[in-house]
Write an enzyme that holds these catalytic residues in place. Structure first.
Site, PDB file in Angstrom:
ATOM      1  N   GLU A 355       0.862  -1.189   0.000  1.00  0.00           N
ATOM      2  CA  GLU A 355       0.000   0.000   0.000  1.00  0.00           C
ATOM      3  C   GLU A 355       0.895   1.234   0.000  1.00  0.00           C
ATOM      4  O   GLU A 355       1.856   1.307   0.769  1.00  0.00           O
ATOM      5  CB  GLU A 355      -0.905   0.005   1.230  1.00  0.00           C
ATOM      6  CG  GLU A 355      -1.734   1.272   1.387  1.00  0.00           C
ATOM      7  CD  GLU A 355      -2.596   1.264   2.650  1.00  0.00           C
ATOM      8  OE1 GLU A 355      -3.037   0.156   3.048  1.00  0.00           O
ATOM      9  OE2 GLU A 355      -2.815   2.340   3.234  1.00  0.00           O
ATOM     10  N   GLU A 360      -2.483  11.248   3.311  1.00  0.00           N
ATOM     11  CA  GLU A 360      -3.561  11.095   4.278  1.00  0.00           C
ATOM     12  C   GLU A 360      -3.540  12.308   5.197  1.00  0.00           C
ATOM     13  O   GLU A 360      -2.483  12.862   5.498  1.00  0.00           O
ATOM     14  CB  GLU A 360      -3.382   9.841   5.129  1.00  0.00           C
ATOM     15  CG  GLU A 360      -3.531   8.533   4.387  1.00  0.00           C
ATOM     16  CD  GLU A 360      -3.340   7.356   5.331  1.00  0.00           C
ATOM     17  OE1 GLU A 360      -4.336   6.736   5.725  1.00  0.00           O
ATOM     18  OE2 GLU A 360      -2.176   7.081   5.665  1.00  0.00           O
TER      19      GLU A 360
END
Length: 480
Positions: A355, A360
């Site tokens: 990932e 974020e």
């Protein structure tokens, strides 16, 4: 996964070091006499390493995981597990009748411990079992650290080191480096669930043994070469069509139950939809809108809706430069993300798929964004990441979030400013883990509501909240 060394000692007596005392043990387990290998006589951060006395049980289980066991051991049971621990001549015998579905369903725990960043630690213990089996050993954080394993490994449910036990006492030893920020509320856990039967533990030691250099210099040739590279545009998603282009984007819906990960694996609250109320084109920009509204399905009721868009099986990338220009939502419990997953996830599952979190943000920290990778042995709260702090509010202005990526390194930038990189060498050296970023990845754009990391909405959170994306560009490196 950290290498685990094990030794079987066939001698008539063995020394077991407790502090500065050497005590001779001879253990009788059932009708068979067994000799316990000795632990090295060193500093020990653990209390009661010889498991004298019966491990206690907490009066109630704590959701935050912040137990104080008073320098002794406590046994925790989850998921309907049933087990009993009792001292047996210098060992503790854990009789597991119902093991539960997870390694952490049955735990012997000691906390709190201080685990310092940049310190290398050695774990040593003696154990055996009624039948050959595996157990998991984890040194890690509680809920406020997202249950991060500081000794990341594969195969267990808690992310720690898996150890094979035989039917004879063996001395097991492994080392790990503390790469996270210092944790003064850390936990040492023997995870004994997932298999029923008896397990014996006859000693445990956690010792600081040295320091490690954690800094990754931007001056490395790999990073400098990527930062100085020239790039050619290969793909551009400008969101300049009246509706979202379904030849590029698909929608994942629900709360993760259908994917086998309720709450999307993070205890999130939102129900993702494919409704134009939650994802749409406005002024040549993609808008993902999180709203406070009820939805329900066969799995439950949800108080928020949002959208999660993916390019799986439609658009994938391996290496290059990726730019995403976006303006982010804000507020306690709001969690926007621009990220990627390995295309082999249907075959190998997460985290072996890999990932890459391009960006974020935690909505209550609108001046800070994060870039992270996750893989086998460095996932969840143990992902390898860094934060970028800006003087401007990411919810008020558009910013360009970038990764530069080749077979050996991933570099993160915001508005052209470098702030983080991770190399294959670093993952392999400090995590003893695989670099899983030499394959095709697909994109994910979403706004989550709630979760272990961002926390949950409160009275200060207003809805709706929107993430606006101006473009997504993919570049190939121009080779001279």
């Amino acid at each position: 996964m950290p290498a685990v060394r094990k030794m079987i000692l066939s001698v008539s007596i063995a020394l077991f070091a407790v502090g500065v005392f050497a005590i001779v043990f001879y253990v009788t387990a059932g009708s068979t006499g067994r000799v316990i290998p000795h632990l090295q006589e060193q500093e020990n951060l653990l209390g009661n390493p010889g498991f004298t006395g019966t491990p206690s049980a907490p009066s109630q289980l704590r959701e935050d995981g912040n137990y104080d066991t008073g320098g002794d051991w406590q046994m925790l049971l989850f998921d309907g597990a049933r087990a009993e621990a009792r001292p047996v001549n210098g060992a503790v015998q854990v009789a597991i009748d119902a093991a539960g579905p997870n390694t952490w369903s049955v735990q012997l725990l000691q906390a709190p411990l201080t685990i310092e960043q940049g310190q290398e630690y050695e774990v040593e213990f003696v154990a055996w079992a009624e039948e050959p089996r595996e157990i998991e050993v984890k040194v890690g954080g509680a809920a406020d650290r997202s249950w991060t394993p500081y000794n990341p490994g594969e195969g267990g449910n808690a992310g720690g080191t898996m150890v094979e036990l035989s039917t004879e006492p063996e001395l097991h030893r492994f080392r790990f480096s503390m790469l996270q920020e210092t944790d003064t509320q850390a936990r040492f856990e023997f995870e004994l669930g997932r298999e029923a039967g008896d397990v014996w533990l006859a000693g445990a030691r956690l010792t600081p043994v040295g320091t490690v250099a954690l800094e990754m210099s931007v001056d490395s040739p790999e990073v400098e070469n990527l930062l100085a590279a020239d790039w050619e545009l290969r793909f551009a998603e400008e969101f300049d069509t009246p509706e979202i282009n379904r030849d590029i984007w698909s929608f994942e819906t629900g709360n993760g139950h259908a994917n086998g990960i309720p709450g999307w694996g993070n205890a999130e609250l939102q129900y993702y939809t494919d409704s134009p109320d939650n994802a749409f084109i406005r002024d040549n920009r993609l808008v993902i809108r999180a709203q406070e509204e009820e939805r329900s399905d066969q799995f439950g009721r949800y108080d928020y809706t949002s959208a999660r868009m993916i390019t799986q099986d439609k658009l994938t990338v391996r290496y290059g430069r990726i730019d995403v220009r976006a303006r982010l939502p804000y507020g306690q419990g709001v969690w926007p993300a621009i990220w990627m997953l390995g295309s082999n996830i249907p075959e190998v599952s997460w985290p072996r798929s890999g990932e890459i979190d391009i960006m974020e943000m935690l909505g209550h920290e609108p001046y800070t964004v994060h870039g992270t990778i996750h893989g086998p042995g460095y996932s969840g709260g143990g992902g390898i990441g860094a934060a970028y702090e800006s003087e401007s509010n990411f919810s008020e202005e558009f910013h360009v979030f970038t990764i530069l990526w080749n077979e050996d390194v991933i570099v993160w930038l915001v508005d052209g400013d470098y702030f983080h990189h991770v190399t294959a060498e670093y993952v392999e050296r400090f995590y003893a883990a695989d670099w899983v970023f030499n394959q095709e990845f697909f994109f994910i754009l979403n706004v989550a509501v709630g979760g272990h990391w961002p926390g949950y909405p409160d009275d200060t959170t207003s809805f709706p909240q929107e993430m606006e994306i101006d473009y997504l560009h993919v570049y190939d490196r121009i080779r001279s």
